[in-house]
Design an enzyme around this catalytic site. Structure first.
Site: not given
Ligand SMILES: O=C(O)CCC(=O)C(=O)O
Ligand SMILES: [Fe+2]
Length: 227
Positions: A89, A91, A146, A156
């Site tokens: 996607h 941002d 990304h 994470r």
């Protein structure tokens, strides 16, 4: 210790933790707000744009940029090849600032290279160019595609500061960047939240669907191919 006392201790401890978490979060938001604003204006200044050229409308022309703080959690996954932490996607922001925990996972796509890792570097943050900076700069700054992969054994975490224009402010390419040879590549986007809604409907195609012209480089490639 009686059950009543244990419950009270637990309640008090939770409140102390919430207090510390909220004050640290508030401080973090304040600092990241300053950083994002400085970065945004430095990026625009490199295109010859000053604050005077981008006055956010408002009752006194003094509307403030908005932000959303996002906490991401990616539990360990026994089959990382069969799952995705976050799908590819871009941002919907002006810029986003990512703080990653010590675990790898973030990847960025580059034409010609493909996906490459952006490993966490102690003391460093990642700055993503978002779609609204892409539109505002008329494509001079390209929003970055990304994604996040999950880790087989480690959990994470990441903290993302999403920085955008004041809400209810239309976003369009800055007129000073436009000329006959550099026409606006995007029509005005009504405002940040409406853009986010459009993106939710069109998934990854929101920015491309708004684009009025193909980039010149693509046209040249197409032209050469048809020769
Ligand atoms: O977790 C990360 O490193 C990136 C998260 C991200 O891309 C997002 O929240 O939009
Ligand atoms: Fe993202």
């Amino acid at each position: 210790m009686s059950n009543g006392k244990q419950a009270y201790l637990c309640f008090a401890l939770t409140n102390v933790l919430i207090f510390f978490f909220s004050s640290i979060t508030e401080e973090y938001e304040k600092e990241l707000g300053r950083l994002s604003s400085r970065l945004t204006w430095i990026m625009l200044a490199s295109l010859g744009i000053s604050k005077e050229d981008v006055k956010w409308p408002g009752p006194k022309g003094d509307n403030q940029e908005a932000h959303v703080l996002q906490l991401n959690s990616y539990p360990a996954c026994p089959h990382p090849d069969r799952a995705m932490g976050l799908v590819p996607h871009t941002d919907s922001t002006l810029v986003s600032i990512i703080h990653q925990s010590k675990i790898c996972g973030l990847q960025v796509f580059q034409e010609g290279t493909g996906w490459f890792r952006v490993p966490p570097v102690p003391g460093a943050m990642v700055v993503n160019v978002g779609d609204l900076m892409h539109i505002l700069s008329n494509g001079s700054y390209v929003s970055v595609l990304h994604r996040v992969l999950v880790n087989q054994t480690q959990h994470r975490l990441s903290v993302v500061y999403n920085y955008g224009p004041p809400d209810n402010v239309p976003i369009s390419p800055i007129p000073k960047l436009l000329s006959a040879s550099h026409p606006a590549l995007y029509p005005p986007v009504t405002n940040w939240s409406e853009y986010v809604d459009t993106k939710a409907k069109l998934k990854g195609k929101a920015l491309a669907s708004l684009r009025l012209y193909e980039p010149l480089t693509k046209l040249i490639v197409l032209f050469r191919r048809s020769e």
